[in-house]
Design a protein around this motif. Structure first.
Motif, mmCIF file in Angstrom:
data_model
loop_
_atom_site.group_PDB
_atom_site.id
_atom_site.type_symbol
_atom_site.label_atom_id
_atom_site.label_comp_id
_atom_site.label_asym_id
_atom_site.label_seq_id
_atom_site.Cartn_x
_atom_site.Cartn_y
_atom_site.Cartn_z
ATOM 1 N N CYS A 217 0.872 -1.186 0.000
ATOM 2 C CA CYS A 217 0.000 0.000 0.000
ATOM 3 C C CYS A 217 0.903 1.228 0.000
ATOM 4 O O CYS A 217 1.890 1.262 0.732
ATOM 5 C CB CYS A 217 -0.900 -0.028 1.238
ATOM 6 N N PHE A 219 0.501 4.245 1.123
ATOM 7 C CA PHE A 219 0.376 5.258 2.172
ATOM 8 C C PHE A 219 1.316 4.959 3.353
ATOM 9 O O PHE A 219 2.066 3.984 3.324
ATOM 10 C CB PHE A 219 -1.082 5.376 2.602
ATOM 11 N N GLN A 220 1.258 5.827 4.392
ATOM 12 C CA GLN A 220 2.263 5.715 5.460
ATOM 13 C C GLN A 220 1.663 5.832 6.845
ATOM 14 O O GLN A 220 2.278 6.432 7.737
ATOM 15 C CB GLN A 220 3.288 6.832 5.304
ATOM 16 N N CYS A 221 0.460 5.312 7.054
ATOM 17 C CA CYS A 221 -0.200 5.473 8.351
ATOM 18 C C CYS A 221 0.719 4.947 9.471
ATOM 19 O O CYS A 221 1.269 3.846 9.348
ATOM 20 C CB CYS A 221 -1.525 4.721 8.354
ATOM 21 N N PHE A 223 0.176 3.822 12.405
ATOM 22 C CA PHE A 223 -0.243 2.664 13.203
ATOM 23 C C PHE A 223 -0.164 1.372 12.398
ATOM 24 O O PHE A 223 -0.444 0.297 12.909
ATOM 25 C CB PHE A 223 -1.683 2.846 13.724
ATOM 26 N N CYS A 224 0.223 1.484 11.128
ATOM 27 C CA CYS A 224 0.096 0.331 10.222
ATOM 28 C C CYS A 224 1.354 -0.533 10.215
ATOM 29 O O CYS A 224 2.475 -0.025 10.117
ATOM 30 C CB CYS A 224 -0.175 0.852 8.809
ATOM 31 N N ILE A 227 2.616 -1.948 5.759
ATOM 32 C CA ILE A 227 3.604 -1.348 4.851
ATOM 33 C C ILE A 227 5.026 -1.736 5.237
ATOM 34 O O ILE A 227 5.906 -1.764 4.395
ATOM 35 C CB ILE A 227 3.463 0.192 4.820
ATOM 36 N N ASP A 262 -4.976 -5.171 1.267
ATOM 37 C CA ASP A 262 -5.358 -4.117 2.209
ATOM 38 C C ASP A 262 -5.945 -2.914 1.509
ATOM 39 O O ASP A 262 -6.700 -2.149 2.101
ATOM 40 C CB ASP A 262 -4.146 -3.718 3.047
ATOM 41 N N LYS A 333 -2.429 10.005 8.349
ATOM 42 C CA LYS A 333 -3.404 9.519 7.387
ATOM 43 C C LYS A 333 -4.159 10.699 6.767
ATOM 44 O O LYS A 333 -5.403 10.707 6.720
ATOM 45 C CB LYS A 333 -4.364 8.523 8.052
ATOM 46 N N GLN A 335 -4.545 11.456 3.853
ATOM 47 C CA GLN A 335 -5.269 11.110 2.608
ATOM 48 C C GLN A 335 -6.755 10.860 2.874
ATOM 49 O O GLN A 335 -7.563 10.876 1.941
ATOM 50 C CB GLN A 335 -4.624 9.900 1.902
HETATM 51 S S1 SF4 Z 1 -3.514 1.552 7.246
HETATM 52 FE FE1 SF4 Z 1 -4.344 0.985 5.262
HETATM 53 S S2 SF4 Z 1 -4.122 2.884 4.034
HETATM 54 FE FE2 SF4 Z 1 -2.758 3.112 5.810
HETATM 55 S S3 SF4 Z 1 -0.781 2.386 5.087
HETATM 56 FE FE3 SF4 Z 1 -1.806 0.660 6.101
HETATM 57 S S4 SF4 Z 1 -2.821 -0.440 4.455
HETATM 58 FE FE4 SF4 Z 1 -2.303 1.596 3.676
#
Ligand code: SF4
Ligand code: B12
Length: 592
Positions: A217, A219-221, A223-224, A227, A262, A333, A335
């Motif tokens: 994915c 993006f760079q959240c 809490f994730c 990635i 995801d 987040k 986005q």
């Molecule tokens: S939480 Fe979802 S949108 Fe954000 S980086 Fe992870 S997979 Fe991507």
């Protein structure tokens, strides 16, 4: 007479591979296991596909058969004595693979490993916990030494293309303590299909199966974990690979799938994949029913939602996370634009597709009061069907966890609690008790009887199948208040065995164990039956209401005018929302 020389016949050998997907412990110390689970494990399907491919290619040599056993502990008991007998029958020649082990499942996984290691059987553990720890922290972090102390090998990274090396090492008696492929992500083209035979799929309610059409994915959240384990670059199966997965399953009668990507909207191959699925459905007549996961900007991709609907998508999971832009900014987040939420949700609704939103409780600006207010706003103004409440959790493998780990911030030492249902860290504005309580309350507030009626009325007005909506809603209404288990870990009829108690906890007496288990089973299922009865009556009442098609409310109102939208509580109640509206107005003034 000439004698024919024949090579001595090598006795065939059997190498046992037992793939176990561990569950985790409930607060009472017993494993969470059901007669029927709700969702099949895709990690298990992926590993089974890879192992099957190794067996078919005879990667241990022509004289070695590879026998594969699959156990999903969420719906099947891990019968250790029986499995140990199996290993004894093949002279201990084999391996136990603990599959897709998440952080909350890690303590249970090690408890499963213990008796096998004591019997001298090779055990290896893989999945998000070990992969996330090795990718983001030093190799010693978060209890990995406990696995090493037991002699359990750690496999970090993806199995495709590497599992055979592991099997060969195990068969040769030289399995390594650690395999680290976290920096070397696999090319998904042509990889074995995730696959579970129908007898395993039947152990989940509804005979759904799953596969990932892609990983990664952009993006760079913060809490994730995803990635940092699967990377930010989109890697995808080809449309041919996807068709093969579907056809293999369709041969077993399975046509409903959870696509576990995801963020399917950012799969670079989304369009050719959807085109192929549309062909399988519309031309070849495979009655596909799909659930996918996407981001909140997917509706801006031309034709995306329309093609999803034609491909058979009936449910979509969206990582909404929060409705306060300050909170979204804090977890990287941005986005997620709250100004787009209604447009996006209505676009799915227009296609008759149910929306599920993930919503995080305990982002930095949250308080118990602000959460109560936000739930009301969501109920009134967002055309969402299902909300999955979770507690913000610094999962090992995420940036949040990495920073807290480096700072030495207080975090719960019991990994079993990293299940999004337990508070495991401090919050700047709430005590741990307040935070835990508002999580519990969120479920009963959102799924109040009044709001469930509104959800059904909105469904009836939008022309969706109310029976499907009812089926989707029941676990979300029932599970947390009654079973105290998140719906994503839920199932039908909780099963327990006296021996399945957390290592170190005392074994209960027969009387104490059975009296409480039987009483809970009766009471909880009585309550479940009550909920089902109530909601079916409600459904019938709504269907019989001659005005059900004309029902409307704020949430269902189309987005026509941005100025009208700007009066909604969604866009006026927080400083961040007001700033977002001001920003849109500024951009509009500059560009028009
Ligand atoms: S939480 Fe979802 S949108 Fe954000 S980086 Fe992870 S997979 Fe991507
Ligand atoms: C589909 C999914 C679910 C499904 C199915 C579960 C499953 N594991 O299949 C459901 C809805 C049930 C679910 C539930 C939950 N989930 Co979930 N889920 C996912 C999701 C989106 C995809 C899983 C998947 O199939 N991945 C693809 C497979 C192929 O990857 P994989 O599991 O990592 O396996 C690969 C490698 O790790 C490796 N590997 C794995 N095991 C082994 C073993 C060996 C021996 C070897 C050699 C290699 C190996 O090879 C595999 C193939 O490449 C992931 C996110 C993600 N992108 O993975 C979250 C994720 C796994 N889930 C997560 C969580 C927290 C949960 C819940 C606790 C949420 C909740 N509130 O209840 C529950 C737990 C319930 C449960 N019983 O599993 C977290 C786990 C993070 C962590 N560190 O713990 C993830 C990463 C999402 C996140 N938010 O970060 N989930």
């Amino acid at each position: 007479m000439n004698q024919v020389r024949v090579a001595p016949v090598q006795p065939r050998r059997r190498f046992c591979v037992v793939l176990i997907k561990p569950s985790h412990y409930h607060d009472d110390g017993y494993v969470i296991r059901w007669w029927r689970g709700l969702v099949p494990s895709n990690s298990l399907a992926a590993l089974h596909g890879v192992a099957l491919d190794c067996a078919q290619r005879r990667v241990l040599g022509p004289d070695v058969d590879i026998d594969i056993d699959v156990v999903d502990e969420t719906n099947t008991r891990v019968d250790v004595p029986k499995l140990l007998r199996r290993f004894r029958n093949c002279g201990g020649f084999g391996i136990v693979a603990l599959v897709g082990v998440q952080t909350n499942q890690y303590p249970r996984a090690l408890d499963i490993a213990r008796p096998f290691r004591q019997a001298g059987i090779a055990v290896v553990i893989g999945g998000f916990h070990v992969s996330g720890c090795i990718a983001m922290l030093d190799g010693k972090a978060v209890d990995l030494d406990r696995a090493r102390d037991l002699g359990v090998s750690i496999f970090a990274g993806e199995a495709e293309g590497r599992f055979e090396e592991l099997l060969q090492d195990a068969a040769g008696g030289c399995i390594r303590p650690q395999y680290d492929f976290t920096k070397d992500l696999v090319d998904m083209t042509g990889q074995p299909s995730p696959f579970l035979p129908i007898e395993y799929v039947r152990r989940t309610a509804g005979t759904n199966s799953s596969f990932d059409s892609g990983r990664g994915c952009p993006f760079q959240c913060s809490f994730c974990t995803i990635i940092n384990v699967q990377g930010r670059k989109s890697r995808s199966r080809t449309p041919d690979d996807v068709e093969q997965v579907i056809r293999e399953n369709w041969e077993e009668g399975i046509s409903r799938f959870f696509l576990t990507d995801d963020n399917f909207a950012r799969n670079r191959e989304w369009e050719p994949i959807l085109d192929r699925l549309i062909k399988l459905r519309e031309v070849d007549g495979i009655p596909l029913g799909l659930m996918i996961q996407v981001d909140t900007l997917c509706h801006r991709i031309p034709k995306f939602i329309e093609k999803c609907a034609r491909a058979g998508v009936t449910r979509v999971f969206i990582g909404l996370e929060n409705i306060n832009p300050d909170n979204l900014k804090a977890v990287k987040k941005p986005q997620n634009k709250i100004t787009e939420y209604r447009r996006m949700l209505l676009a799915w609704k227009a296609q008759g597709i149910f929306t599920y939103a993930g919503y995080i409780l305990g982002l930095p600006a949250d308080t118990a009061e602000s959460i109560r207010r936000d739930i009301e706003i969501i109920q009134r103004e967002l055309p969402l069907d299902i909300v999955e409440w979770v507690i913000l959790t610094p999962l090992p493998g995420s940036e949040d966890h990495q920073s807290m780990w480096r700072q030495g911030a207080a975090m719960d030492g019991d990994l079993n609690n990293y299940d999004f249902e337990h508070v495991v860290a401090e919050h700047p504005r709430m005590s741990r008790a307040e935070w835990q309580a508002i999580y519990q309350e969120a479920w009963t507030r959102y799924y109040s009887r009044d709001h469930v009626e509104t959800l059904l009325r909105r469904g009836a007005a939008s022309g969706v199948s109310l029976l499907s909506l009812v089926k989707a809603l029941v676990p979300f209404i029932h599970n947390v208040p009654v079973e105290n288990i998140h719906p994503l870990q839920a199932g039908l009829f909780r099963r327990k065995h006296r021996s399945e108690r957390r290592y170190g906890l005392p074994r209960e007496s027969l009387w104490a164990f059975y009296s409480s288990h039987i009483a809970n089973t009766i009471v909880n299922n009585w309550k479940l039956a009550g909920t089902v009865f109530w909601i079916l009556r409600l459904k019938r009442r709504i269907e019989r209401d001659p005005r059900h098609l004309s029902y409307t409310d704020v949430a269902l109102t189309a987005v026509v005018d941005d100025d009208d939208e700007a009066t909604l509580d969604l866009l006026t109640k927080t400083a961040g929302a007001k700033a977002a509206i001001d920003h849109i107005k500024k951009v509009a003034a500059l560009t028009h």
